[in-house]
Design a protein around this motif. Structure first.
Motif, PDB file in Angstrom:
ATOM      1  N   ARG A   1     100.806   2.377   9.166  1.00 61.14           N
ATOM      2  CA  ARG A   1     101.609   2.295   7.942  1.00 61.14           C
ATOM      3  C   ARG A   1     101.627   0.869   7.390  1.00 61.14           C
ATOM      4  O   ARG A   1     101.490   0.649   6.185  1.00 61.14           O
TER       5      ARG A   1
ATOM      6  N   ALA B   1      98.231   0.043   5.870  1.00 61.95           N
ATOM      7  CA  ALA B   1      98.052   0.737   4.593  1.00 61.95           C
ATOM      8  C   ALA B   1      98.847   0.045   3.495  1.00 61.95           C
ATOM      9  O   ALA B   1      98.381  -0.093   2.357  1.00 61.95           O
ATOM     10  N   TRP B   2     100.047  -0.414   3.834  1.00 65.48           N
ATOM     11  CA  TRP B   2     100.885  -1.123   2.863  1.00 65.48           C
ATOM     12  C   TRP B   2     100.214  -2.432   2.448  1.00 65.48           C
ATOM     13  O   TRP B   2     100.186  -2.786   1.274  1.00 65.48           O
ATOM     14  N   ARG B   3      99.653  -3.137   3.415  1.00 67.39           N
ATOM     15  CA  ARG B   3      98.974  -4.396   3.116  1.00 67.39           C
ATOM     16  C   ARG B   3      97.766  -4.165   2.214  1.00 67.39           C
ATOM     17  O   ARG B   3      97.541  -4.906   1.260  1.00 67.39           O
ATOM     18  N   ASP B   4      96.985  -3.131   2.518  1.00 66.31           N
ATOM     19  CA  ASP B   4      95.803  -2.838   1.716  1.00 66.31           C
ATOM     20  C   ASP B   4      96.160  -2.467   0.287  1.00 66.31           C
ATOM     21  O   ASP B   4      95.425  -2.741  -0.656  1.00 66.31           O
ATOM     22  N   THR B   5      97.332  -1.808   0.107  1.00 68.92           N
ATOM     23  CA  THR B   5      97.747  -1.375  -1.222  1.00 68.92           C
ATOM     24  C   THR B   5      98.392  -2.518  -2.003  1.00 68.92           C
ATOM     25  O   THR B   5      98.080  -2.751  -3.186  1.00 68.92           O
ATOM     26  N   ALA B   6      99.282  -3.248  -1.354  1.00 75.27           N
ATOM     27  CA  ALA B   6     100.048  -4.282  -2.041  1.00 75.27           C
ATOM     28  C   ALA B   6      99.429  -5.662  -1.979  1.00 75.27           C
ATOM     29  O   ALA B   6      99.813  -6.555  -2.722  1.00 75.27           O
ATOM     30  N   GLY B   7      98.477  -5.851  -1.049  1.00 80.38           N
ATOM     31  CA  GLY B   7      97.865  -7.151  -0.915  1.00 80.38           C
ATOM     32  C   GLY B   7      98.562  -8.021   0.108  1.00 80.38           C
ATOM     33  O   GLY B   7      97.956  -8.889   0.724  1.00 80.38           O
TER      34      GLY B   7
END
Length: 204
Positions: free
Chosen positions: A191, A194-200
């Motif tokens: 999770r 995935a958050w890092r990949d989406t938000a940067g």
């Protein structure tokens, strides 16, 4: 929270069909020693709440969501089930962190006996394969086990005589369904990534 160390084998005493739920009554001894109304007990890896109890039995309400997603659907009087009380702060964590929230249902594919242990192969829902690694953890019917070989759609565990004698895995046969819970820490890592990949960035 639980540890995946089964305390005793209980027996299903009664199953009351309520249409979109069941009331499950379990005969037990050890898990009732200090249990009260509202306490949690793991039944084959499913966290259930004590709604009623006597000296020898306890009853829980099992909602449709649980019946749809676990092997508790279809249990019958006389069936044996793995039981564990919720862990307390002073208890040794002999297994691993188990929430009692079943992630999916697998099927026993094969059993390979040896002189001192038995290898059991279990099917794995496709969406759970990414959480398993060799020598990692998985809970099978609420039992904390070490993964021997992790495949994309199946895995194996090696069972010692103690596990075979004291849990339902001693009698599960090919075709039997079992509840699976993967490592919650692996899900949290996924999770966060995935958050890092989406938000940067990952926000604390």
């Amino acid at each position: 929270m639980f540890t995946g160390i089964v305390e005793e084998l209980g027996t299903i005493e009664a199953v009351e069909d309520q249409g979109d739920a069941i009331r499950l009554t379990v005969r037990a001894a050890t898990v009732l020693e200090d249990a009260g109304l509202g306490d949690s007990i793991s039944v084959n890896g499913c966290c259930l709440t004590i709604a009623e109890r006597t000296d020898t039995t306890w009853t829980a309400d099992v909602m449709q969501e649980t019946l749809d997603k676990t092997s508790l659907h279809g249990v019958r009087p006389g069936d044996q089930v793995n039981l564990e009380r919720a862990v307390t702060a002073e208890k040794r964590l002999g297994g691993h962190i188990v929430q009692g929230h079943v992630d999916g249902v697998g099927e026993v594919l094969s059993r390979t006996p040896s002189e001192h242990w038995e290898v059991v192969e279990v099917s794995l829902p496709a969406d759970l394969g990414r959480y398993l690694v060799d020598k990692g953890w998985i809970a099978v019917d609420g039992i904390s086990l070490t993964v021997v070989e992790a495949g994309t759609d199946r895995f194996t565990v090696s069972l010692i005589p103690e596990t075979l004698a004291r849990t339902t895995l001693g009698t599960r046969q090919p075709g039997d369904r079992v509840n699976l819970e993967v490592d919650v820490l692996a899900k949290h890592v996924e999770r966060l990534l995935a958050w890092r990949d989406t938000a940067g960035t990952v926000t604390p």
